[in-house]
Design a protein around this motif. Structure first.
Motif, mmCIF file in Angstrom:
data_model
loop_
_atom_site.group_PDB
_atom_site.id
_atom_site.type_symbol
_atom_site.label_atom_id
_atom_site.label_comp_id
_atom_site.label_asym_id
_atom_site.label_seq_id
_atom_site.Cartn_x
_atom_site.Cartn_y
_atom_site.Cartn_z
ATOM 1 N N ALA A 1 -5.642 11.014 -14.717
ATOM 2 C CA ALA A 1 -4.870 12.066 -15.385
ATOM 3 C C ALA A 1 -3.822 11.458 -16.317
ATOM 4 N N TRP A 2 -3.180 12.326 -17.081
ATOM 5 C CA TRP A 2 -2.027 11.928 -17.889
ATOM 6 C C TRP A 2 -1.033 13.077 -17.874
ATOM 7 N N PRO A 3 0.168 12.848 -17.353
ATOM 8 C CA PRO A 3 1.151 13.920 -17.261
ATOM 9 C C PRO A 3 1.656 14.336 -18.642
ATOM 10 N N THR A 4 2.254 15.505 -18.721
ATOM 11 C CA THR A 4 2.944 15.929 -19.936
ATOM 12 C C THR A 4 4.374 15.422 -19.867
ATOM 13 N N PHE A 5 4.701 14.468 -20.712
ATOM 14 C CA PHE A 5 6.034 13.869 -20.671
ATOM 15 C C PHE A 5 7.025 14.571 -21.604
ATOM 16 N N ASP A 6 6.524 15.188 -22.686
ATOM 17 C CA ASP A 6 7.404 15.814 -23.687
ATOM 18 C C ASP A 6 8.431 14.820 -24.206
ATOM 19 N N LYS A 7 8.037 13.579 -24.348
ATOM 20 C CA LYS A 7 8.911 12.534 -24.859
ATOM 21 C C LYS A 7 8.127 11.669 -25.835
ATOM 22 N N LYS B 1 0.857 -1.186 0.000
ATOM 23 C CA LYS B 1 0.000 0.000 0.000
ATOM 24 C C LYS B 1 0.894 1.237 0.000
ATOM 25 N N VAL B 2 0.568 2.167 -0.863
ATOM 26 C CA VAL B 2 1.379 3.382 -0.990
ATOM 27 C C VAL B 2 0.471 4.604 -1.000
ATOM 28 N N ALA B 3 1.051 5.743 -0.683
ATOM 29 C CA ALA B 3 0.269 6.987 -0.622
ATOM 30 C C ALA B 3 0.139 7.641 -1.987
ATOM 31 N N THR B 4 1.129 7.405 -2.870
ATOM 32 C CA THR B 4 1.156 8.096 -4.156
ATOM 33 C C THR B 4 1.077 7.101 -5.301
ATOM 34 N N MET B 5 0.187 7.368 -6.236
ATOM 35 C CA MET B 5 0.034 6.498 -7.406
ATOM 36 C C MET B 5 0.032 7.307 -8.697
ATOM 37 N N ASP B 6 0.982 8.191 -8.875
ATOM 38 C CA ASP B 6 1.078 8.889 -10.152
ATOM 39 C C ASP B 6 1.858 8.005 -11.122
ATOM 40 N N TRP C 1 -11.115 -5.875 1.836
ATOM 41 C CA TRP C 1 -10.654 -5.694 0.454
ATOM 42 C C TRP C 1 -9.171 -5.979 0.367
ATOM 43 N N LYS C 2 -8.765 -6.746 -0.649
ATOM 44 C CA LYS C 2 -7.335 -6.915 -0.904
ATOM 45 C C LYS C 2 -6.730 -5.593 -1.368
ATOM 46 N N MET C 3 -7.483 -4.865 -2.184
ATOM 47 C CA MET C 3 -6.975 -3.582 -2.673
ATOM 48 C C MET C 3 -7.033 -2.528 -1.567
ATOM 49 N N ASN C 4 -6.187 -1.532 -1.698
ATOM 50 C CA ASN C 4 -6.167 -0.411 -0.752
ATOM 51 C C ASN C 4 -7.173 0.626 -1.240
ATOM 52 N N LEU C 5 -8.429 0.446 -0.849
ATOM 53 C CA LEU C 5 -9.512 1.266 -1.376
ATOM 54 C C LEU C 5 -9.318 2.748 -1.060
ATOM 55 N N ALA C 6 -8.915 3.044 0.174
ATOM 56 C CA ALA C 6 -8.699 4.447 0.552
ATOM 57 C C ALA C 6 -7.579 5.067 -0.285
ATOM 58 N N GLY C 7 -6.520 4.303 -0.499
ATOM 59 C CA GLY C 7 -5.404 4.800 -1.295
ATOM 60 C C GLY C 7 -5.786 5.029 -2.745
ATOM 61 N N LEU C 8 -6.612 4.137 -3.292
ATOM 62 C CA LEU C 8 -7.052 4.294 -4.680
ATOM 63 C C LEU C 8 -7.929 5.532 -4.840
ATOM 64 N N LYS C 9 -8.814 5.762 -3.873
ATOM 65 C CA LYS C 9 -9.675 6.940 -3.969
ATOM 66 C C LYS C 9 -8.848 8.220 -3.849
ATOM 67 N N GLN C 10 -7.890 8.212 -2.950
ATOM 68 C CA GLN C 10 -7.036 9.385 -2.774
ATOM 69 C C GLN C 10 -6.215 9.664 -4.040
ATOM 70 N N SER C 11 -5.787 8.598 -4.699
ATOM 71 C CA SER C 11 -4.946 8.741 -5.891
ATOM 72 C C SER C 11 -5.748 8.842 -7.183
ATOM 73 N N TYR C 12 -7.064 8.743 -7.105
ATOM 74 C CA TYR C 12 -7.892 8.674 -8.309
ATOM 75 C C TYR C 12 -7.655 9.849 -9.269
ATOM 76 N N PRO C 13 -7.512 11.088 -8.786
ATOM 77 C CA PRO C 13 -7.227 12.182 -9.727
ATOM 78 C C PRO C 13 -5.955 11.937 -10.541
ATOM 79 N N ASP C 14 -4.940 11.321 -9.940
ATOM 80 C CA ASP C 14 -3.717 10.991 -10.675
ATOM 81 C C ASP C 14 -3.927 9.820 -11.622
#
Length: 252
Positions: free
Chosen positions: A183-189, A51-56, A167-180
């Motif tokens: 989304a799709w970052p600008t990679f310029d690559k 389980k992680v806090a960031t999912m970008d 839940w096997k999945m980290n539901l709270a973490g997924l909801k927190q990271s959902y905006p990321d």
């Protein structure tokens, strides 16, 4: 990341979508393991992975490369569905020398509108400690207007605990990271290696308006449409999907 490894030959990594786990692409793995070393992963915050806090997508791409390094793979072909396709694309853009071939199933390198509010509501309101069995959980999902196929898929993450279910999945973490996640970052690559996009003919995840975004970032792209399938194309017409993917990574 938690993973399953099978077969022998050039390395192929299979990456599932949101709310899934490494079994989502198991049939494809079976098809490929005769000719490839197949690694099916649980994406972070899913299945048995940490389980992680960031999912970008930058950190998720790093997690894929860290696994490759751990397994001693100098490179691999990546196959991802939905969110997993975005992870595969991000890895290819950021670490192109690590990615031999790229297959993206029914997702585009764009930011999507929120479309999982109803799912999060159904999952978060599940009375986990009061559940007697999975049938009761399925009734709850349907009461929240989740169709049977989607409900069955989501309930694969439901597991028995000492206190009922969880839940096997980290539901709270997924909801927190959902905006990321949407989304799709600008990679310029760009990733100039062999690339295949496979879309469901009835799906609205990959539409004509996204063509330019795809070609700009993946100029060596080929595209296939599987008619009569939606977003779950790998499950709805598994034999066709598996053949298309195997042909591409074997011959290109």
């Amino acid at each position: 990341m938690h993973y399953n490894i099978s077969g022998q030959g050039p390395a192929v990594i299979l990456i599932h979508g949101l709310f899934g786990d490494l079994d989502n692409l198991k049939a494809l793995g079976k098809e490929l393991e005769q000719n490839f070393t197949v690694v099916r992963v649980d994406v972070l915050n899913h299945g048995l992975s940490p389980k992680v806090a960031t999912m970008d997508y930058i950190s998720l791409a790093q997690s894929v490369v860290q696994l490759m390094d751990k397994l001693g793979f100098p490179d691999a072909s990546l196959i991802g569905h939905s969110m997993g396709g975005k992870i595969a694309m991000a890895t290819a853009l950021l670490y192109p020398s690590k990615v031999n071939k790229l297959v993206v199933a029914d997702i585009a390198p764009v930011t999507y509108p929120s479309r999982h509010d109803k799912v999060f509501s159904a999952l978060e309101s599940m009375p986990l400690t009061e559940l007697k069995d999975r049938r009761q959980a399925l009734t709850h999902m349907k009461a929240h207007d989740i169709d049977d196929g989607t409900a069955q898929f989501l309930l694969k993450s439901l597991t028995r605990t000492e206190h009922g279910f969880g839940w096997k999945m980290n539901l709270a973490g997924l909801k927190q990271s959902y905006p990321d996640i949407i989304a799709w970052p600008t990679f310029d690559k760009t990733y100039t290696g062999p690339c295949l996009f496979v879309r469901g003919g009835d799906s609205d995840y990959v539409v004509a308006d996204y063509r330019q975004c795809i070609v700009e970032q993946f100029p060596n792209v080929k595209a296939k449409t599987i008619e009569g399938t939606g977003h779950w194309l790998h499950a709805q017409k598994a034999s066709i999907f598996n053949r298309i993917v195997k042909d591409f990574i074997t011959t290109h």
